[in-house]
Write a protein that holds these residues in place. Sequence first.
Motif, PDB file in Angstrom:
ATOM      1  N   THR A 152      50.136   2.726  -0.438  1.00 43.60           N
ATOM      2  CA  THR A 152      49.998   4.125  -0.843  1.00 43.60           C
ATOM      3  C   THR A 152      50.105   4.285  -2.349  1.00 43.60           C
ATOM      4  N   TYR A 170      41.958   5.873  -3.289  1.00 41.10           N
ATOM      5  CA  TYR A 170      42.828   7.018  -3.002  1.00 41.10           C
ATOM      6  C   TYR A 170      42.636   7.513  -1.574  1.00 41.10           C
ATOM      7  N   SER A 173      44.593   5.210   0.474  1.00 45.96           N
ATOM      8  CA  SER A 173      46.001   5.557   0.307  1.00 45.96           C
ATOM      9  C   SER A 173      46.387   6.741   1.186  1.00 45.96           C
ATOM     10  N   PHE A 176      47.083   5.213   4.544  1.00 47.78           N
ATOM     11  CA  PHE A 176      48.258   4.340   4.529  1.00 47.78           C
ATOM     12  C   PHE A 176      49.552   5.119   4.318  1.00 47.78           C
ATOM     13  N   ALA A 177      49.443   6.322   3.760  1.00 50.05           N
ATOM     14  CA  ALA A 177      50.633   7.152   3.561  1.00 50.05           C
ATOM     15  C   ALA A 177      51.297   7.516   4.881  1.00 50.05           C
ATOM     16  N   GLY A 180      53.375   4.486   5.427  1.00 48.42           N
ATOM     17  CA  GLY A 180      54.413   4.359   4.419  1.00 48.42           C
ATOM     18  C   GLY A 180      55.538   5.362   4.552  1.00 48.42           C
ATOM     19  N   THR A 181      55.341   6.401   5.364  1.00 49.84           N
ATOM     20  CA  THR A 181      56.384   7.422   5.542  1.00 49.84           C
ATOM     21  C   THR A 181      56.862   7.511   6.992  1.00 49.84           C
ATOM     22  N   CYS A 190      58.770   6.246  -0.785  1.00 52.20           N
ATOM     23  CA  CYS A 190      57.352   6.532  -1.009  1.00 52.20           C
ATOM     24  C   CYS A 190      57.177   7.867  -1.728  1.00 52.20           C
ATOM     25  N   TYR A 194      55.916   8.014  -5.614  1.00 52.63           N
ATOM     26  CA  TYR A 194      54.607   8.626  -5.829  1.00 52.63           C
ATOM     27  C   TYR A 194      54.704   9.742  -6.873  1.00 52.63           C
ATOM     28  N   PRO A 215      46.983  11.662  -1.226  1.00 52.23           N
ATOM     29  CA  PRO A 215      48.020  11.070  -0.369  1.00 52.23           C
ATOM     30  C   PRO A 215      49.284  11.922  -0.239  1.00 52.23           C
ATOM     31  N   ILE A 219      52.103  12.545   2.994  1.00 54.46           N
ATOM     32  CA  ILE A 219      53.489  12.292   2.602  1.00 54.46           C
ATOM     33  C   ILE A 219      54.356  13.505   2.912  1.00 54.46           C
TER      34      ILE A 219
END
Length: 458
Positions: A152, A170, A173, A176-177, A180-181, A190, A194, A215, A219
């Motif tokens: 991310t 982006y 990302s 993938f966020a 990642g969260t 994250c 960010y 992203p 998030i």
Amino acid sequence: MIRKVNIKDEYKPIIIYGILIFLFHILFTRLFIKTDDGNFLGIVNSPDFTYLNWLVERYNTVSGRTVGEFLLAFFLKHDLLLWKIINTVMITYVSYFWYRLSKAVSVNYDSENQVICCCGMFVMLVSCLNPSVFWYAGSFSYLWPFTGMLLTISPLVFYLFGENVKASRYIFSFFFAFIGTMQEQSAASCTALYIILLIAILVRKRNLKILMFLPLIPIIICDFFLFTASGAEGRNVMESQSSFPLYLEYSIFQKLCCGLSSFFANSYYLSSFLIIIFVALLSVGILKSIFEKLWLKNVLICVNIFVVIMCIILNYGISAVEKSLPHIIFRNAFIRNEFNKTFYLLFVLGCILTSIILIMVFVLIKYQRKIGVLVGICTAAGFCCSIVMSFSPTVFSSGQRVAFYTNMFVITSCIILFSYIPITKTRAILSKLWIVYAGITFCVNCFAFKLIEHPLMG
């Protein structure tokens, strides 16, 4: 003399590393029926199982880790080989990220840096590494979210270093966020990283692109659902009553002391090698930044001697006398209210070492801002990931895996410092220790899986 890296051979160490990790998965990893793997396997194989009903029930009764639990259930429904392949890719990508970061900050990049990056994950303790990375259920709470976080933030990281980042990065990302969260420590890291990176880009380049904010949508959404899940509070009460009855009675200060104790136990007294190497690299980095001065060199030598005495000699001495490891002493102090002189000694020494590390980081920032800020952000993120466990009653019952994020951020700091420090005799010694220790850990892990974990956990 700096060795030149042949572009054709550039990715060879990472490819070889990826192959070794995949072979490790094929030969050793599997579902452990006596752990959470077996519990989840029974649930997804029940005739009335549906993703929607199960995820809603988990959200209302356990936690808001909806994305991670969906992935966990999804891969359990398929051949385990699919998880092994993707888990290998996740592990390999972390080393690839470290490799790119190392190149971005390096003043003396050589082929050894690639090996250092590949060895990174294996300098942490096996009891933290395996449950977080190589156990099926654990990988969705630790390795995958951490890797998702790196995927991310990576476009912003390398854009900040002057790389031309394509718009598609982006968009990747954005997706993938969600990964990642999907765990609390990772979500907090994250989100914070960010925002810090966006501010850094604004300050340094003043060229923020609209796509960079894309992203932030997942998030913010995932953070909201994760931290406001209706089942989280009920689970905390249940965990407190079953394993930590005094937790609900503790003040915020006492809970913070719990988190600090867990941090000291896992990062200083159990993962001794990593913290010793980290302090040594900080010392060399400071000497390079300020130019060698005899008084400063003597002070830093004393600091490193103190760390070795505290983390190895005193640590094992106390363990032998008390017939108990430091993390057990910390746990018993808070859970059983067994505060004694040994606890206070270990706790005070932990506070002193933490203060020393923070002072060293601030000194590095003052004299070498670029490297110092990078190391400072990673160090702060690592420390906070452990201390945030203060607000969970599982702070002691979850074992060493709660230190995974802390270890990974400290390892990232070490790789940055390896890349910054010139190729000297001291650096050569530290890098060889790093590589040898990682190799020993890998070999020990093979035996640990075969002789201990398979027989004990089914």
